[in-house]
Design an enzyme around this catalytic site. Structure first.
Site, mmCIF file in Angstrom:
data_model
loop_
_atom_site.group_PDB
_atom_site.id
_atom_site.type_symbol
_atom_site.label_atom_id
_atom_site.label_comp_id
_atom_site.label_asym_id
_atom_site.label_seq_id
_atom_site.Cartn_x
_atom_site.Cartn_y
_atom_site.Cartn_z
ATOM 1 N N ASP A 133 -6.666 -27.767 -31.372
ATOM 2 C CA ASP A 133 -5.989 -26.522 -30.105
ATOM 3 C C ASP A 133 -6.351 -27.757 -28.336
ATOM 4 O OD1 ASP A 133 -6.514 -24.877 -31.591
ATOM 5 O OD2 ASP A 133 -8.197 -24.239 -30.901
ATOM 6 N N ASP A 174 -12.360 -25.677 -34.440
ATOM 7 C CA ASP A 174 -12.427 -24.067 -34.529
ATOM 8 C C ASP A 174 -11.393 -22.829 -35.985
ATOM 9 O OD1 ASP A 174 -10.572 -24.071 -33.214
ATOM 10 O OD2 ASP A 174 -11.437 -23.127 -31.710
ATOM 11 N N LYS A 175 -10.757 -23.559 -35.990
ATOM 12 C CA LYS A 175 -10.105 -21.923 -36.698
ATOM 13 C C LYS A 175 -10.387 -22.731 -37.987
ATOM 14 C CE LYS A 175 -8.162 -20.581 -33.410
ATOM 15 N NZ LYS A 175 -8.519 -21.784 -32.355
ATOM 16 N N SER A 194 -9.775 -20.335 -24.685
ATOM 17 C CA SER A 194 -10.066 -20.935 -24.763
ATOM 18 C C SER A 194 -11.647 -20.668 -25.267
ATOM 19 C CB SER A 194 -10.009 -22.196 -24.467
ATOM 20 O OG SER A 194 -10.770 -23.570 -24.874
#
EC number: 4.2.1.9
Length: 561
Positions: free
Chosen positions: A83, A125-126, A475
């Site tokens: 990201d 994070d994903k 975010s």
């Protein structure tokens, strides 16, 4: 002796599968190995992202420790999207999409290869919700191992992190720092391996998943480059064997109460709004009813006690320094905010895991975590808003620093790039509400995060005087008066798609409302004139995602047909 290889034996023990056995001998298995349980070790490691660049090393260490424990560890890789690197570009459209690709690919390999258990080693994070969704679909003994947070950067005596780099652009545009300072901040912001250092989405999800019971104690708070992170490999291998022996599976661990534990910790730590999307999807994968109303209910009863970035001053490494995530969890449990009877991957309950954890100390020792009677906010930072702008809900992150009510003139942009250009060109003034639309799950597609525009607003010194609303996401590094996940999204005919620059918008965290201040008749007239734009892609993964994705209020799942 309990049978641990209930899945892999269909390949290793069945006489009608000689080719399967020949293939396994070819990769180095022995005849003795054919009787052992096989553990799939899924890594999201890849070279191009500091969050993930060390994960394959952890995978190799976990494999060794699994073999020492009398198991057969077999590593494989799945994808990741950075990201931080893709933010502000069209690459960000693939970020949320990657969660489902990760889940699908882990499910595919584990089922196709008939592995008996899963260890998922994850970073950005994903990766984490993707791994957990796969675990719940598979329902085989599973543990998530987070690669850890990054160390802070330093420049002129102050700590830096990834958001420092984003906000430096706004400071440079506003003339507050020189080109040389700007470049030095960028070079110094990230010193090595690990996920973004504040209570952004990676650390939010890692902490919450540990609290939900799917990671070992301290996993979320041990930094990536701390020596104890590598030693977690042995703990993880021993734990997965224990889960196999107990036949303790993800659907035995997850419950509505364990998800409530996760959300309570998110609110106590001031975590990311992305947790709402991800835990809605996790609940869906487990067939547990958990709605936006449940998020609000848990937030209402949980105080914000952590002074962590992005709205505070500390990083995840500082949480580690005062006792780690378990110390915070113990405080919450002792004060009635967590359910202690929930099972975890240790084979013990949450309360049993925390029994011998050293309690937090508050007397002049630290100000990272506050006691509940001095909470930064009496309720959690995640707030669910409704109104004529969000009839199906929206998500705000209100730390208390932003105020509780904002009313202002809409400045409307169709897409992030238009907003970035407009903010940089001075089109946004104090008191305005920036609207970024057609960036939802379907319209984006992929619901990209809006960190760049919020960072430009912060860097320009407008953070406390401008609000921003969107049908996209924010975010975990975003702070300020922001509302995302507005549903229905513009692409589906939501009210956000009917707004015009100059409309008055009112956002209230006092009654959790978000409304455009025009008449129902005017809205109906605009809706009658609105036409759905064509999808931005007509082939490939983004087209498939736009055609299958559910709304943000349903977690953006792609299998809810």
């Amino acid at each position: 002796m309990k049978e641990l290889n209930k899945h892999s034996k269909r390949l290793t023990q069945d006489e009608s599968q000689p080719a399967s056995q020949a293939m396994l001998y070819a990769v180095g298995l022995t005849e003795e190995d054919m009787n052992k349980a096989q553990v799939g070790i899924a890594s999201t490691g890849y070279d191009g992202n500091p969050c993930n660049m060390h994960l394959n090393k952890l995978k190799d260490e976990v494999k060794i420790e699994c073999n020492i424990a009398g198991l057969v560890g077999l590593g494989f890789n799945t994808i990741g999207v950075s990201d931080g690197i893709s933010m502000g570009t069209s690459g960000m459209n693939y970020s949320l999409v990657s969660r489902d690709i990760i889940a699908d690919s882990i499910e595919t390999v584990m089922n196709a290869q008939s592995y008996d258990a899963l260890i998922a080693i994850v970073g950005c994070d994903k990766n984490m919700p993707g791994a957990i969704i796969a675990m719940l679909r598979l329902n085989r003994p599973s543990i998530m191992m987070y690669g850890g947070t990054i160390a802070s950067g330093k420049y002129k005596g102050r700590k830096l992190n990834i958001v420092s780099a984003f906000e430096a652009l706004g400071q440079k545009v506003a003339g507050e720092i020189s080109e040389e300072e700007y470049k030095e901040i960028i070079k110094s912001a990230i010193p090595g391996a690990g996920a973004c250092g504040g209570m952004y989405t990676a650390n939010t999800m890692a902490s919450a998943i540990e609290c939900m019971g799917f990671a070992l104690p301290y996993n979320s708070s041990i930094p990536a480059e701390n020596p104890n992170k590598l030693s977690e490999s042995e703990r993880t291998a021993i734990a997965i064997k224990n889960l196999l022996e107990l036949d303790l599976k993800p659907l035995d661990i997850i419950s509505k109460k364990s998800i409530e534990n996760a959300i309570a910790l998110v609110n106590a730590l001031g975590g990311s709004t992305n947790a709402v999307l991800h835990f809605l999807a996790i609940a869906h994968a487990a067939d547990i009813e958990f709605t936006l109303e449940d998020f609000q209910r848990v937030s209402d009863r949980t105080p914000l006690i952590a002074d962590l970035k992005p709205s505070g001053k500390y990083l995840m490494e500082d949480v580690h320094g005062i006792g780690g995530t378990p110390a915070v969890m113990k405080y919450l449990l002792d004060n009635g905010y967590l359910h202690g009877d929930c099972m975890t991957v240790t084979g013990k309950t949450l309360a049993e895991n925390l029994k011998d954890v050293e309690p937090l100390k508050f007397e002049n020792d630290q100000d990272v975590i506050y006691p509940k009677d001095k909470a930064l906010k009496s309720s959690g930072n995640l707030q669910i808003l409704y109104g004529n702008l969000a009839t199906e809900g929206a998500v705000a992150k209100i730390s208390g620093n932003e105020g509780l009510v904002f009313e202002g003139k809409a400045v409307v942009y169709d897409g992030e790039q238009a907003a970035n250009t407009g903010i940089s060109n001075g089109e946004v003034a104090k008191g305005d509400v920036v609207v970024i639309r057609y960036v939802g799950p379907k319209g984006g597609p992929g619901m990209p995060e809006m960190l760049k525009p919020t960072s430009l607003i912060m860097g320009a010194g407008l953070g406390k005087s401008v609000a921003l609303i969107t049908d996209g996401r924010f975010s975990g590094g975003t702070h300020g008066f922001v509302v995302g996940h507005i549903t229905p999204e513009a692409q589906n005919g939501g009210t956000i798609g009917l707004l015009k620059t100059g409309d008055r918008i009112k956002i209230s965290a006092e009654d959790n409302s978000i409304n455009v201040l025009i008449s129902d008749e005017e809205l109906a007239e605009r809706r009658a004139q609105w036409q759905e734009p064509a999808l931005k892609h007509n082939k490939g993964i983004l087209y498939k995602y736009a055609k299958s994705v559910a709304s943000a209020s349903k977690g953006c799942v792609t299998d809810a047909f």
